[in-house]
Enzyme design. Structure first.
Site, short mmCIF file in Angstrom:
data_model
loop_
_atom_site.label_atom_id
_atom_site.label_comp_id
_atom_site.label_asym_id
_atom_site.label_seq_id
_atom_site.Cartn_x
_atom_site.Cartn_y
_atom_site.Cartn_z
N TYR A 134 0.43 -1.14 0.16
CA TYR A 134 0.26 -0.15 0.13
C TYR A 134 0.67 1.11 0.05
CZ TYR A 134 -3.18 3.64 1.67
OH TYR A 134 -3.91 5.02 1.20
N ARG A 141 1.44 6.37 -6.72
CA ARG A 141 0.48 7.98 -7.21
C ARG A 141 0.57 8.84 -7.17
NH1 ARG A 141 -5.15 7.44 -3.59
NH2 ARG A 141 -3.60 7.52 -1.56
N TYR A 193 -0.70 13.27 6.61
CA TYR A 193 -0.41 11.95 7.57
C TYR A 193 1.70 12.00 7.41
CZ TYR A 193 -4.27 9.70 7.65
OH TYR A 193 -5.64 8.96 7.51
N ARG A 206 -11.06 14.01 1.99
CA ARG A 206 -11.97 12.96 3.27
C ARG A 206 -13.25 12.72 2.16
NH1 ARG A 206 -9.00 9.72 6.01
NH2 ARG A 206 -7.38 10.91 7.37
N GLU A 306 -14.26 -0.20 7.22
CA GLU A 306 -13.91 1.12 7.01
C GLU A 306 -14.80 1.33 6.00
OE1 GLU A 306 -10.34 1.65 5.38
OE2 GLU A 306 -11.46 2.22 3.27
C1 3EB Z 1 -6.94 6.03 6.82
O1 3EB Z 1 -8.37 7.36 6.95
C2 3EB Z 1 -7.97 4.89 6.06
O2 3EB Z 1 -5.02 5.75 0.26
O3 3EB Z 1 -6.67 6.16 -1.05
C3 3EB Z 1 -9.17 5.33 3.62
C4 3EB Z 1 -9.52 6.36 1.66
C5 3EB Z 1 -7.58 5.19 3.21
C6 3EB Z 1 -8.12 6.54 1.02
C7 3EB Z 1 -6.40 5.97 -0.17
C8 3EB Z 1 -6.69 4.99 2.54
C9 3EB Z 1 -7.10 5.86 0.83
O4 3EB Z 1 -6.11 6.87 6.24
C10 3EB Z 1 -7.39 4.33 4.33
#
Ligand code: 3EB
Length: 316
Positions: A134, A141, A193, A206, A306
């Protein structure tokens, strides 16, 4: 645009106004004869297996560009690509290639704005060449988006879910008009992050709010039990559901307007968790919201659940 969930056996993609028909099953697959039809290789946890149908009020045309099969009504464009993983290749290179394709397709459609991407990765948590797959995908990406000069505030809503595989399957929704990024006040933006979650922060918003008539639609990213940037209740299904529901509520509030869910997908890592989670989800979302439960791995190995989907926002 409208999303419905159906469980019948009819094959509605051929119906006029259909932008995408998304089914779920054992393996990823595109229908060579019907660019709107895709099967996501995530085992459905409900019988009969549900299908998602995305509809337009306008006439729909189908097409292909590069490796992408798509449908468009001239304003909204729904595309799919399924890439084989070459032996010895990396998800960084494959992810970069996939997003180069997607961004090229957006340019071809008159600089369309990318609103929502569904990423399905095989063996998402496996370490390969010293990096979780991932995390390698996040690097590739980002490289494609950075090369295109993509601003953070236009990152699409997204999900990244682990499938048994093989291959990298991506579906994406783009539109002539840009969406408005909605971030979650309970969470650090994913694109910010800290490095402990990987060398490149994940490139997604989000949620994306887009105009519809009437009102607006909210394209909701994969939402999990993360507060700030930390996983809360690691490996705990009930605790993670509670925290995820709080995150969804905060996100809808941040989006403004009166929200009603159109459909939600619930991804669970362990299929045996679903029977106990199902009544809790039903109670939380009410009897009318279509829920699509799927078995999928999540992008942090301590996440077991999720939720993503679509909500309608009433006109302000
Ligand atoms: C998170 O909140 C959970 O890498 O495209 C959620 C939605 C998550 C999209 C992405 C990853 C992705 O980090 C993981």
């Amino acid at each position: 645009m409208r999303l419905t969930v159906e469980t019948g056996s009819a094959a509605p993609a051929a119906a006029s106004g259909c932008l995408a028909e998304i089914g779920f099953g054992r393996e990823h697959g595109l229908d060579p004869a019907e660019p709107r039809r895709v099967q996501v290789g995530l085992p459905p946890l409900a019988e009969p297996a549900p299908r998602e149908l995305w509809w337009s009020e306008r006439p729909v045309e189908i097409g292909r560009w590069g490796e992408i099969a798509y449908a468009t009504d001239g304003r909204s464009h729904f595309g799919h690509l399924l890439l084989a993983e070459p032996a010895g290749g990396s998800l960084e290179a494959l992810g970069r290639h996939a997003y180069e394709q997607i961004l090229g397709w957006c340019r071809e459609l008159g600089d369309a704005h990318l609103l929502r991407v569904w990423n399905y990765l095989a063996e998402i948590n496996r370490e390969q060449a010293g990096l979780e797959r991932y995390r390698a995908f996040c690097v590739g990406r980002h490289q494609a988006l950075a090369a295109a000069g993509w601003p953070d505030r236009q990152l699409p809503a997204a999900c990244a879910v682990g499938a048994p595989g093989p291959g990298l399957l991506i579906s994406c929704l783009a539109a002539a008009r840009p969406g408005v990024q909605v971030e979650n006040p309970r969470q650090v933006s994913a694109f910010r992050y800290p490095p402990r979650y990987g060398p490149q922060s994940p490139s997604f918003s989000r949620a994306m709010r887009v105009a519809a008539s009437p009102g607006q639609l909210l394209l909701i990213s994969g939402t999990a039990s993360i507060v700030g940037h930390v996983t809360i209740h690691p490996d705990q299904k009930a605790g993670q559901l509670t925290e995820t529901l709080a995150n969804l509520a905060a996100l809808l509030q941040a989006a403004g307007g009166q929200a009603s869910y159109q459909a939600l997908r619930v991804y669970v890592r362990h299929p045996e968790d679903w029977p106990s989670l199902a009544p809790l989800c039903r109670e939380a979302f009410g009897p009318a919201v279509p829920l699509v439960p799927l078995q999928g791995d999540l992008c942090r190995s301590d996440l077991v659940l999720e939720i993503d989907g679509l909500a309608a926002l009433a006109a302000a």
